[in-house]
Design a protein around this motif. Structure first.
Motif: not given
Length: 183
Positions: A117-124, A143-152
């Motif tokens: 339905d959509a494609v991400e245009i971001t990396t992290k 999207t931010d694909d967050s894994h850590t607080r800094q990635g949010c």
């Protein structure tokens, strides 16, 4: 209603550093209205998302999975579940480290098997503008694909729609949103 949301969030249910409760607190503090928990399918612990129903929050919390798909290599597609609707997002094509034409071939091949339905245009959470092209015939989401607080909160979508899961999913499918970036 104006809504702000993150469509690719990891928690300690797979390889993220924050618990569901910590993720909800982080995104609430950043002024988000919704998030999609999309932990990796092959790392997901059974029953981990059961905690979501007990959260006391105004944040809309989608649950889903980052699916591992094989198409001439391993790729990722987020499946995000609404109340009746489901959203599928082809994740981080820039991380495939392929020439653009080959990446588009892979996106199209996966789209023959899954309802992309959509494609991400971001990396992290960092913009990859080479994927913001008409040759990719899907809405493009940040999207931010967050894994850590800094990635949010590095990248997100905003839209004007009803405040419910299925309306949010329909807005994305209909390309009725805009992408935003921190900084």
């Amino acid at each position: 209603m104006h809504l702000k949301g993150a469509l690719h969030v990891h928690t300690t249910c797979s390889d993220g550093n924050l618990s569901i409760k910590q993720v909800v607190a982080a995104y609430t503090g950043l002024g988000f209205d919704f998030i999609a928990l999309t932990d990796h399918d092959y790392l997901m612990r059974n029953g981990c998302y059961d905690k979501v129903r007990y959260l006391k929050t105004d944040l809309i919390v989608f649950t889903g999975l980052e699916l591992t798909v094989f198409e001439k290599g391993y790729l990722h597609v987020n499946r995000i579940d609404g109340d009746r609707e489901t959203l599928h997002i082809f994740n981080h094509p820039a991380e495939m480290d392929l020439p653009l034409a080959k990446a588009i071939e892979r996106i199209n091949a996966v789209a023959e098997r899954l309802p992309i339905d959509a494609v991400e245009i971001t990396t992290k959470g960092f913009r990859t503008p080479e994927y913001e092209i008409d040759a990719i015939p899907f809405p493009k989401v940040a999207t931010d694909d967050s894994h850590t607080r800094q990635g949010c909160g590095r990248a997100w979508v905003e839209m004007d729609c009803a405040r419910d899961k299925d309306s949010i999913i329909r807005a994305i499918k209909n390309n009725a949103f805009w992408n935003c970036y921190a900084g």
